[in-house]
Design a protein around this motif. Structure first.
Motif, PDB file in Angstrom:
ATOM      1  N   ASN A  81       0.810  -1.230   0.000  1.00 37.07           N
ATOM      2  CA  ASN A  81       0.000   0.000   0.000  1.00 37.07           C
ATOM      3  C   ASN A  81       0.845   1.282   0.000  1.00 37.07           C
ATOM      4  N   HIS A  82       2.184   1.146   0.100  1.00 36.46           N
ATOM      5  CA  HIS A  82       3.023   2.349   0.214  1.00 36.46           C
ATOM      6  C   HIS A  82       4.470   1.967  -0.065  1.00 36.46           C
ATOM      7  N   ILE A  83       4.893   2.148  -1.296  1.00 39.58           N
ATOM      8  CA  ILE A  83       6.294   1.881  -1.659  1.00 39.58           C
ATOM      9  C   ILE A  83       6.688   2.906  -2.716  1.00 39.58           C
ATOM     10  N   GLY A 310      -1.565  12.634  -0.338  1.00 39.02           N
ATOM     11  CA  GLY A 310      -0.552  12.076   0.551  1.00 39.02           C
ATOM     12  C   GLY A 310       0.849  12.255   0.012  1.00 39.02           C
ATOM     13  N   GLU A 311       1.892  11.858   0.772  1.00 40.91           N
ATOM     14  CA  GLU A 311       1.782  11.325   2.102  1.00 40.91           C
ATOM     15  C   GLU A 311       2.087  12.359   3.181  1.00 40.91           C
ATOM     16  N   SER A 312       2.077  13.642   2.795  1.00 40.72           N
ATOM     17  CA  SER A 312       2.358  14.685   3.770  1.00 40.72           C
ATOM     18  C   SER A 312       1.310  15.789   3.641  1.00 40.72           C
ATOM     19  N   VAL A 352      -1.546   9.770   5.311  1.00 44.63           N
ATOM     20  CA  VAL A 352      -0.579  10.714   5.870  1.00 44.63           C
ATOM     21  C   VAL A 352       0.433  10.053   6.820  1.00 44.63           C
ATOM     22  N   HIS A 353       1.690  10.377   6.579  1.00 44.14           N
ATOM     23  CA  HIS A 353       2.840   9.957   7.376  1.00 44.14           C
ATOM     24  C   HIS A 353       2.638  10.358   8.844  1.00 44.14           C
ATOM     25  N   ALA A 354       2.603   9.363   9.747  1.00 41.93           N
ATOM     26  CA  ALA A 354       2.479   9.631  11.184  1.00 41.93           C
ATOM     27  C   ALA A 354       3.083   8.453  11.919  1.00 41.93           C
ATOM     28  N   ALA A 384      -0.293   6.564   8.135  1.00 39.96           N
ATOM     29  CA  ALA A 384       0.677   5.656   7.514  1.00 39.96           C
ATOM     30  C   ALA A 384       1.945   5.548   8.357  1.00 39.96           C
ATOM     31  N   HIS A 385       2.490   4.366   8.407  1.00 38.13           N
ATOM     32  CA  HIS A 385       3.685   3.933   9.149  1.00 38.13           C
ATOM     33  C   HIS A 385       3.266   3.474  10.553  1.00 38.13           C
ATOM     34  N   VAL A 386       2.818   4.413  11.384  1.00 36.50           N
ATOM     35  CA  VAL A 386       2.202   4.158  12.703  1.00 36.50           C
ATOM     36  C   VAL A 386       2.870   3.071  13.546  1.00 36.50           C
ATOM     37  N   SER A 445       5.665  -1.686   2.788  1.00 34.85           N
ATOM     38  CA  SER A 445       7.081  -1.676   3.147  1.00 34.85           C
ATOM     39  C   SER A 445       7.613  -0.272   3.414  1.00 34.85           C
ATOM     40  N   ASP A 446       7.065   0.738   2.712  1.00 34.90           N
ATOM     41  CA  ASP A 446       7.689   2.058   2.684  1.00 34.90           C
ATOM     42  C   ASP A 446       9.082   1.980   2.052  1.00 34.90           C
ATOM     43  N   GLY A 447       9.340   0.878   1.267  1.00 33.86           N
ATOM     44  CA  GLY A 447      10.590   0.854   0.513  1.00 33.86           C
ATOM     45  C   GLY A 447      10.580   2.008  -0.484  1.00 33.86           C
TER      46      GLY A 447
HETATM   47 ZN   LIG Z   1       6.406   8.428   5.108  1.00 30.90          ZN
END
Ligand SMILES: [Zn+2]
Length: 546
Positions: A81-83, A310-312, A352-354, A384-386, A445-447
């Motif tokens: 969902n986020h790479i 997103g993501e900020s 959103v990055h948090a 996101a990330h959390v 992953s946020d890779g």
């Molecule tokens: Zn992020």
């Protein structure tokens, strides 16, 4: 139900013969009941039927291609969902990637081989995706002296996640970092480590901004080479079982290549952009809000679409990766809220990055206020990330109708996180708390820099609590069924494709991965070693192991 639907289709003559039948397998459908089947029939780009070998055999005609799975397991195509894959196209083939490499000896051999193949003065580098704690045999970073010995004539830059970059002397020279000169302006103040005599050690710190100052200066593929780089990247992702991804930032040059491939029916991965520009300072908020009002999402299709802001939202409130706590100031939160209010008013989804506990609480305070004026219930807003999320925060999110996009940085950074957070790192992320809360959540992953890229490594982490290399770094693990659901069916909600993707079911798009071993039956420690033998996207075979 499937059998009777099949019966109706057959008796009413609505049925044409299948184009492709996979049979004699273990089809892990990941449907709502997590049912297991033997065979699947595909017609065009979609799944026509799922059932027993006997049921599915009835759909075969003279032109049906048949594949005997010989008992192999099949899962839905994996979704991250986020790479950050689009920007990676410009460097993937140039990088010396250490994703999943568990031995320092092996990493050194890979570096030696690359030095041998490199031209004089050519950069040898990677931009994250690993950390030295993953080396089982010898968990150490690379020193300037060691890299000088290995690569006397080539600049070398090895970036561990966003934690630190190791440079050799040629790299320091090329980047104009010298003993008796001030730091070059493009570096974050204080990020260049120097010994007592002022000599640069080769180590660059400074979290995301510090590492990016180096990465920005590394050579990228030129416009004429970008298509080849993107092709190799997509092939490697298909080889790892990935068929769809959400991507922060919608890099236009790579997306144009994907659009071209789509029109030629050879785009082998589905791409869902999180786009929109965050405000970077107080003066930027009005302009950013005007832009939000003009944003149009969902103009694409099941191959390429823009699905979320997103993501900020307000960049100064982005948690750094390796900070251990945050204290978001009220004036900045007020700006964050103005932005979020505009996003809600425009009816846009948000991702959103948090990361840190105080940040998550502060953002939820703002979102609860926004929600009173512009309800967000149906907008699929996601934090996101959390990694530091708590049970009470998950309850607040559930009441708001929010989702959790979980990106366990500890897959490679578990060792670093234990240094920073002590015992608390064992609950980062608190996977069983998240699972048991009942919130809609998905794994990513946020890779490719912050983290490694391979879905089976993420699944191994979620089930065993072990980072790359095997060190146990979290105590809250989940079942392999729940982990797989979070990497497939639940992730489909994050990319707004739950009617098309995420499970092997009649009517859904035929994205599937045939595995060399059974994800459900092998020892958990082997999940990371699973190799796809075949990957299908929309009924097309996009990867086959040779
Ligand atoms: Zn992020």
């Amino acid at each position: 139900m499937r059998a009777s639907l099949l019966g109706i289709l057959l008796t009413t003559g609505l049925w044409a013969q299948a184009d492709l039948i996979l049979s004699n397998g273990k089809i892990i459908t990941v449907d709502e009941r997590f049912s297991i089947a033997q065979a699947v029939a595909i017609q065009g780009s979609r799944i026509a039927a799922v059932g027993t070998d006997q049921q599915i055999a009835r759909l075969a005609g003279p032109n049906t291609r048949r594949i005997d799975l010989k008992g192999k397991a099949v899962i839905p195509g994996l979704i991250d969902n986020h790479i950050h894959l689009l920007r990676e196209a410009a460097t993937w083939t140039k990088e010396l990637r250490f994703d999943g490499v568990e031995s320092r000896k092996q990493a050194v051999e890979m570096l030696r081989a690359r030095v041998k193949a490199a031209g004089p003065g050519e950069w040898i580098y990677n931009i994250g995706g690993w950390a030295h704690q993953q080396f089982v045999d010898d968990p150490r970073s690379f020193t300037r002296g060691e890299l000088d010995t290995l690569a006397p004539n080539n600049p070398v830059s090895l970036q561990e996640s966003y934690y630190q970059v190791s440079l050799n002397s040629r790299a320091l020279e090329t980047l104009k970092i010298h003993a008796n000169l001030p730091d070059p302006a493009e570096f974050v103040p204080g990020s260049i480590e120097r010994d007592a005599a002022g000599r640069p050690t080769g180590v660059i710190r400074g979290d995301i901004a510090g590492a990016r100052a180096v990465a920005n200066q590394l050579p990228k593929l030129g416009p004429g080479q970008l298509e080849g780089g993107a092709e190799a990247l997509v092939r490697d992702m298909n080889r790892a079982g990935l068929t769809s991804f959400g991507v922060p930032g919608c890099d236009a040059d790579v997306l144009a290549i994907f659009q071209k491939w789509k029109s030629q029916e050879r785009l082998n991965i589905r791409t869902f952009c999180l786009s929109g520009t965050a405000a970077g300072n107080p003066g930027g908020v009005d302009g950013a809000i005007a832009q939000i009002g003009r944003m149009k999402l969902f103009q694409g299709d099941s191959f390429i679409d823009e699905v979320s802001f997103g993501e900020s939202v307000y960049a100064p409130l982005n948690d750094p990766m390796f900070a251990v706590k945050s204290n978001p100031p009220p004036d900045q939160l007020a700006l964050w809220r103005r932005m979020a209010m505009a996003i809600a008013q425009a009816g846009l989804p948000l991702h959103v990055h948090a990361e840190l506990s105080s940040t998550i609480d502060a953002f939820l305070d703002q979102i609860e206020a926004v929600n009173k004026e512009h309800p967000i219930k149906n907008l699929r807003w996601a934090l996101a990330h959390v990694n530091q999320i708590s049970g009470p925060q998950l309850e607040r999110m559930k009441r708001l109708g929010m989702y959790a996009a979980v990106h366990p940085w500890a897959v490679i950074n578990g060792g670093i996180m234990h240094e920073g957070f002590g015992d608390g790192a064992y609950d980062m992320p608190p996977l069983s708390t998240i699972q048991n809360s009942g919130i809609t959540w998905g794994l990513g992953s946020d890779g490719t820099a912050a983290n490694q890229t391979r879905p089976f490594t993420t699944l191994y982490f979620a089930v065993t609590g072990k980072m790359v290399g095997g060190k146990k770094v979290i105590r809250q693990t989940i079942s392999r069924e729940d982990a797989l659901i979070a990497h497939t069916r639940k992730n489909a909600y994050f990319i707004f494709q739950e009617n098309n993707l995420g499970a092997i079911q009649p009517g859904k798009l035929a994205d599937m991965v045939v595995l060399d071993r059974d994800y459900l039956a092998i020892p958990a420690d082997q999940i990371k070693d699973i190799q796809p033998v075949m990957t299908l996207v929309g009924g097309r075979i996009v990867y086959e192991a040779r």
